[in-house]
Structures are given as C-alpha cells and as structure tokens.
Design a protein around this motif. Structure first.
Motif, PDB file in Angstrom:
ATOM      1  N   ILE A   1      92.023  31.231  51.723  1.00  0.00           N
ATOM      2  CA  ILE A   1      91.946  31.006  53.175  1.00  0.00           C
ATOM      3  C   ILE A   1      92.561  32.167  53.963  1.00  0.00           C
ATOM      4  O   ILE A   1      92.225  32.374  55.119  1.00  0.00           O
ATOM      5  CB  ILE A   1      92.607  29.673  53.607  1.00  0.00           C
ATOM      6  N   VAL A   2      93.495  32.865  53.361  1.00  0.00           N
ATOM      7  CA  VAL A   2      93.982  34.143  53.885  1.00  0.00           C
ATOM      8  C   VAL A   2      93.981  35.126  52.716  1.00  0.00           C
ATOM      9  O   VAL A   2      93.659  34.763  51.587  1.00  0.00           O
ATOM     10  CB  VAL A   2      95.391  34.038  54.523  1.00  0.00           C
ATOM     11  N   SER A   3      94.363  36.358  52.975  1.00  0.00           N
ATOM     12  CA  SER A   3      94.231  37.411  51.959  1.00  0.00           C
ATOM     13  C   SER A   3      94.960  37.059  50.665  1.00  0.00           C
ATOM     14  O   SER A   3      96.132  36.674  50.684  1.00  0.00           O
ATOM     15  CB  SER A   3      94.771  38.730  52.502  1.00  0.00           C
ATOM     16  N   ASN A   4      94.248  37.206  49.564  1.00  0.00           N
ATOM     17  CA  ASN A   4      94.835  37.104  48.241  1.00  0.00           C
ATOM     18  C   ASN A   4      95.865  38.231  48.082  1.00  0.00           C
ATOM     19  O   ASN A   4      95.591  39.365  48.494  1.00  0.00           O
ATOM     20  CB  ASN A   4      93.694  37.264  47.208  1.00  0.00           C
TER      21      ASN A   4
ATOM     22  N   ALA B   1     102.243  32.763  53.878  1.00  0.00           N
ATOM     23  CA  ALA B   1     101.366  31.760  54.492  1.00  0.00           C
ATOM     24  C   ALA B   1     102.098  31.012  55.602  1.00  0.00           C
ATOM     25  O   ALA B   1     103.299  30.744  55.518  1.00  0.00           O
ATOM     26  CB  ALA B   1     100.878  30.780  53.428  1.00  0.00           C
ATOM     27  N   ARG B   2     101.355  30.663  56.639  1.00  0.00           N
ATOM     28  CA  ARG B   2     101.909  29.920  57.757  1.00  0.00           C
ATOM     29  C   ARG B   2     101.789  28.412  57.506  1.00  0.00           C
ATOM     30  O   ARG B   2     101.178  27.978  56.533  1.00  0.00           O
ATOM     31  CB  ARG B   2     101.188  30.320  59.046  1.00  0.00           C
ATOM     32  N   LYS B   3     102.361  27.631  58.404  1.00  0.00           N
ATOM     33  CA  LYS B   3     102.480  26.180  58.202  1.00  0.00           C
ATOM     34  C   LYS B   3     101.124  25.524  57.932  1.00  0.00           C
ATOM     35  O   LYS B   3     100.982  24.733  56.996  1.00  0.00           O
ATOM     36  CB  LYS B   3     103.144  25.544  59.430  1.00  0.00           C
ATOM     37  N   LYS B   4     100.120  25.838  58.747  1.00  0.00           N
ATOM     38  CA  LYS B   4      98.811  25.204  58.591  1.00  0.00           C
ATOM     39  C   LYS B   4      98.189  25.552  57.236  1.00  0.00           C
ATOM     40  O   LYS B   4      97.596  24.701  56.561  1.00  0.00           O
ATOM     41  CB  LYS B   4      97.885  25.640  59.721  1.00  0.00           C
ATOM     42  N   GLU B   5      98.324  26.805  56.835  1.00  0.00           N
ATOM     43  CA  GLU B   5      97.773  27.248  55.547  1.00  0.00           C
ATOM     44  C   GLU B   5      98.506  26.573  54.390  1.00  0.00           C
ATOM     45  O   GLU B   5      97.876  26.144  53.412  1.00  0.00           O
ATOM     46  CB  GLU B   5      97.877  28.769  55.447  1.00  0.00           C
TER      47      GLU B   5
ATOM     48  N   ILE C   1      97.201  23.050  53.904  1.00  0.00           N
ATOM     49  CA  ILE C   1      95.901  23.007  53.215  1.00  0.00           C
ATOM     50  C   ILE C   1      96.095  23.200  51.715  1.00  0.00           C
ATOM     51  O   ILE C   1      95.502  22.472  50.897  1.00  0.00           O
ATOM     52  CB  ILE C   1      94.958  24.089  53.789  1.00  0.00           C
ATOM     53  N   ILE C   2      96.920  24.150  51.339  1.00  0.00           N
ATOM     54  CA  ILE C   2      97.184  24.415  49.913  1.00  0.00           C
ATOM     55  C   ILE C   2      97.851  23.203  49.268  1.00  0.00           C
ATOM     56  O   ILE C   2      97.451  22.763  48.182  1.00  0.00           O
ATOM     57  CB  ILE C   2      98.054  25.678  49.749  1.00  0.00           C
ATOM     58  N   ARG C   3      98.841  22.637  49.958  1.00  0.00           N
ATOM     59  CA  ARG C   3      99.559  21.474  49.422  1.00  0.00           C
ATOM     60  C   ARG C   3      98.617  20.284  49.238  1.00  0.00           C
ATOM     61  O   ARG C   3      98.682  19.575  48.215  1.00  0.00           O
ATOM     62  CB  ARG C   3     100.715  21.103  50.368  1.00  0.00           C
ATOM     63  N   ASP C   4      97.734  20.069  50.192  1.00  0.00           N
ATOM     64  CA  ASP C   4      96.768  18.969  50.089  1.00  0.00           C
ATOM     65  C   ASP C   4      95.873  19.142  48.869  1.00  0.00           C
ATOM     66  O   ASP C   4      95.573  18.150  48.163  1.00  0.00           O
ATOM     67  CB  ASP C   4      95.910  18.876  51.353  1.00  0.00           C
TER      68      ASP C   4
END
Length: 291
Positions: free
Chosen positions: A245-248, A273-277, A280-283
């Motif tokens: 979702i953002v740069s690897n 990574a920021r809070k929103k990202e 998403i990863i945690r979900d």
C-alpha cells in the motif's frame, strides 16, 4: 546447473532503534525463513533497502548470513552504472555469496541494445550465476522478451526476476528462453497466474509472513491440484495487495514488527507506516490468524 529452488524471499534488512544494521536480528530472520521452506534468500535487494545501505554493511550482511544458513545467498548488487555494479559483484563474490541479482539500470533509461551490453559486460567480468531483475515500475526501463532471450544464451545468466506484471510479456519470455533458464515472478500477487504460463517460482516479499502458505500453493499447482492452489491464492489476495500500500519494504517491516519479529524501521527517504496504513496491515494479519 544452478537451481535456487522455487521460493526465494527478498529479505528485509533489520535495523536497531538507531537505524544501524542489526546483524543478529538478520541472522535470526534468515534462519526463520529457512525453517518455513525458503530455498534461497536475496540479501540487499529493494526489500533489503540496498539504496540506503553502505558498502561495508552489505558485505558484513553477506558474510554473517552465509555463515549461518545452508541455502543459497543471492546478493542484490545492481546499480545504474556498469562499472559500479561489477565492483559490487566482485566484492559480493569475495564475501562468499552464491549468486547475484542485478536490476536493470534505473534513471538513465537505456535502450534494449544498451541493456544487453550492460549485462553481458557484467557476466563476463564476474564468474557467478546471475539473476536478471526487470522492474519497470521502479526503474522506468522495461527489458523486453527479445533482450532476455539474447541474454539467456550467456552461460552464467541463469534466471530472471520478472516484475513487469504483464502476463503477455511473461509468457513470451518463458516461450523464448531455454528450459534451464528460470523465470521467477517478482510480484507475489502474480505468482499463481504466472505459473500457468511457465514461471518457475517467486522472489517474494510476502513470504516473510505467509511463506508456508505460498509454498503450499506452489506445490499444489505443480502437483496439478489447481483448485487447492487457487483457494490459497484467493485467501492471500488481500495481503498480497496490502503489503504494497506504500513503498516496499515499509509495510512488510511493519507487519513483521507486529508479529514480534523485530526488524526496526526504515531509513530516509522512506518513512514508517502511518496510522491508517498500520490499521490495514493489522486487519490483514488478524484475518489470517497471524496476529
């Protein structure tokens, strides 16, 4: 004949709280990746933050990991300067690596004849097996099937990591190259569709987290059980997408830290990574019962 197996992880480079390379954590992670079925590891690739690592850090990583695992180590040594790439490759060979991953030159946008000359020169100067790496989304340079075909005739150019995401191009490459030249998917999400047109395996990012499942998917496909392979592919589809979702390697490092495999943050110019990202990863990890 070089055979690095079907599941290769492009390993992250762990950092400590001061963003120094954490070599002990790197060794520990490499061992974990072997345990879950990896057949080789790429060290200091894009996922390993090669652009922000110092030369001495790279060499120490190669040596430390090579000393501690019993699978092939492939060093990411490519730059956009042929002489510098040769220098990196020679130093990596002296450090004991088993092969080289060499990306197409970025930024200077070479033509196809230039690409051939670049890789041919490196192959002649360094006697190690070479995996070409085509990732036009990062390099603004797409290596075409006819160029790969020409390069596949050079003895120590043995494989390609193909991350164009273009299934037609992937099929054409497989069709044009010899059977012993291995084409690997450079996109986790494209692995199963690419295997349908002859791709041999994957150089993966997501395998840090779902390596066992990916290994099962590969094996089911090889055995002819496409339905089971497809079921795993669909199960992993969200994480294949959302770990980019953002740069690897920002998302994969975040995911590893969440499951208590401490790899630290990323060096500038990347940021964490920021809070929103992170949500998403945690979900995704929760959906897969990893977290």
């Amino acid at each position: 004949m070089t055979n690095w197996g079907r599941m290769i992880t492009a390993m992250v480079t762990p950092f400590d709280e001061n963003l120094n390379v954490n070599y002990e954590s790197a060794i520990s992670l490499a061992k974990k990746l072997v345990e879950i079925g990896n057949t080789a590891l790429v060290i200091t690739g894009t996922t390993g933050e090669a652009p922000t690592l110092k030369a001495e850090e790279k060499i120490k990583l190669y040596k430390k990991i090579k000393e501690n695992v019993n699978i092939p180590i492939i060093a990411g040594v490519g730059t956009n300067a042929t002489d510098e790439t040769i220098k990196n490759a020679i130093e990596a060979k002296e450090a004991g690596v088993d092969g080289l991953l060499i990306v197409t030159p970025y930024y200077n946008k070479p033509c196809q004849n230039s690409l051939y000359a670049h890789f041919k020169e490196i192959a002649e100067k360094v006697d190690l097996p070479i995996m070409l790496y085509n990732v036009p989304g990062r390099t603004a340079c797409n290596m075409l099937p006819e160029t790969v075909e020409k390069l596949s005739k050079i003895n120590n150019i043995v494989a390609l990591k193909e991350a164009s995401g273009n299934i037609s191009q992937i099929a054409d490459i497989v069709k044009r190259t010899p059977e012993d030249f291995k084409v690997y998917s450079g996109d986790d999400i494209s692995l199963l569709p690419s295997m349908a047109v002859g791709v041999y395996g994957v150089v993966s990012v997501c395998s840090h987290i779902v390596g066992k499942e990916m290994n099962n998917m590969i094996n089911f496909f090889i055995e002819g059980n496409v339905e089971k392979a497809k079921k795993i592919h669909f199960k992993l589809l969200d994480i294949f997408r959302d770990l980019f979702i953002v740069s690897n390697p920002v998302p994969i490092k975040s995911a590893l830290n969440m499951i208590d495999i401490k790899v630290g943050g990323v060096r500038l110019p990347l940021i964490d990574a920021r809070k929103k990202e992170l949500e998403i990863i945690r979900d995704n990890l929760k959906k897969l019962d990893i977290l």
